[in-house]
Design an enzyme around this catalytic site. Structure first.
Site, PDB file in Angstrom:
ATOM      1  NE  ARG A  81      46.789 -50.657  27.787  1.00  0.00           N
ATOM      2  CZ  ARG A  81      46.966 -51.859  28.349  1.00  0.00           C
ATOM      3  NH1 ARG A  81      45.914 -52.587  28.690  1.00  0.00           N
ATOM      4  NH2 ARG A  81      48.168 -52.313  28.588  1.00  0.00           N
ATOM      5  NE  ARG A 124      33.371 -57.638  25.862  1.00  0.00           N
ATOM      6  CZ  ARG A 124      33.419 -58.549  24.906  1.00  0.00           C
ATOM      7  NH1 ARG A 124      33.274 -59.827  25.202  1.00  0.00           N
ATOM      8  NH2 ARG A 124      33.616 -58.193  23.651  1.00  0.00           N
ATOM      9  CG  ASP A 144      42.315 -54.691  28.682  1.00  0.00           C
ATOM     10  OD1 ASP A 144      41.745 -55.784  28.622  1.00  0.00           O
ATOM     11  OD2 ASP A 144      42.957 -54.191  27.734  1.00  0.00           O
TER      12      ASP A 144
END
Lengths: 246, 246
Positions: B198, B50, B52
């Site tokens: 990230r 999923r 972002d």
């Protein structure tokens, strides 16, 4: 008055092309307005090549004359901060002699054309490559491309709107290479006619699809007749990649 | 009811992320609406990961159950024709057994993170890479990255909104490679925590800037404390590149 040479990257999608137009935004206008915003001077920005609507640049070269005393680095930073739309970036800026001309001093130009061969539409690369829905024979394209290398009358591969005095050009390089579903065509010459790269790529794609033979391409070239063009590739995949100076 | 596995490419820029949201468009909703437009069926599309808001995919895997009899190729073509915005493309579509689940059957996931180190803003690549205005030491980043490889408690590198039961993950690969001004970070694991890639990239950038040492990164990992995170890299440069199944 100081002459500055600029190295420019731009995304051609929002523009009607390099050259100022009455009917829409151009890269030239975007830069000239950024120069005006910084210096208050109305001055022309000249480029090595006048790319068409939707054509991109990884390293276009250009020059501009500015009266206001300004350091090259400061000019680059200011133009990057002020230019609108933000689809143009100044990668480098240096002071050059007054007789250095981005267009007339340029000894060679190079373009790259990107093709993606797949049925699915492009997503993040839409407008940045030509999507061709069938496989292309890149080896056949490369072999056939060599017919176009050298000094020829490129009338067949020239737009009806081309303003060049002569249709004769010397093509130094036309390479086709494949990496998976991606095909890149590289072209280099002292100068190109209007639409020449897109027209050559379009006809090479005809070869890659098996719809044209090497002889068909040679005959189209020899015909010196725009009506014999097989296909003009869209602007999407075309990138100006290099200008060479003495 | 037939279960179809989809291979998806998407440009994350127009989306709030993969998952359906009340406050904006999602990749999941775009696909579910295309399925409805074709079949009249309201059915969920499940993905391997999923992603972002603003995160892209080169080859996300997903599945969907459809009652209407339809061939896989025809489904792919129809979804590509119907999906809006056109920032999602179905690259492949196959029939899979009913117990094949895009998320739960997935054995490994891989991401790629793209950094461009230069002062000038990005143009055609804006939103598709992280522009860092100074050079980064990619060799130091790669060497330091190896501290994170293996089985660890990644609490420091996990979003406060992460819903995973455990912060322990086994990172199989974290490679940093440079090509001119471009740096690519590759990460592979069975699964990742929310924001993990990230957050790891952000801290590696701190190392590349010379602001963090290898010890700083090791200490941040050992602290198991989100407040010790050096930097969370923006979504722009992140691409989901691969999901592996038995």
């Amino acid at each position: 008055m100081t002459r500055f040479a600029l190295t420019l990257e731009y995304d051609g999608r929002p523009f009607m092309g390099w050259q100022r137009q009455n009917h829409g935004p151009s890269v030239q206008q975007a830069l000239e307005e950024a120069v005006f915003a910084m210096t208050g001077e109305r001055t022309a920005v000249h480029a090595a090549g006048r790319t068409d609507a939707g054509v991109h640049a990884l390293a276009m070269r250009a020059h501009v004359d500015i009266a206001k005393p300004v350091a090259a680095f400061r000019l680059m930073e200011a133009l990057n901060a002020l230019v609108r739309p933000r689809s143009v970036a100044v990668l480098a800026c240096t002071v050059v002699p007054d007789d250095w001309h981005a267009r007339f001093s340029c000894l060679a130009r190079a373009y790259e054309y990107r093709i993606v061969t797949r049925r699915a539409p492009l997503t993040w690369e839409a407008g940045l490559a030509w999507q061709v829905p069938q496989p292309l024979d890149a080896d056949a394209m490369h072999a056939t491309a060599q017919v176009l290398v050298g000094r020829h009358d490129f009338t067949t591969f020239r737009s009806a709107h081309c303003q060049a005095d002569s249709p004769v050009r010397t093509l130094d390089l036309l390479d086709v290479a494949r990496d998976g579903e991606r095909i890149v065509v590289k072209a280099a010459a002292r100068s190109f006619l209007h639409h020449q790269v897109r027209s050559m790529v379009g006809c090479l794609a005809m070869v890659g699809m098996g719809r044209w033979s090497c002889d068909d391409l040679a005959e189209a070239l020899a015909a010196r007749d725009r009506a014999r063009l097989g296909l003009n590739a869209p602007p999407d995949g075309l990138f100006f990649v290099r200008a060479v100076y003495p």
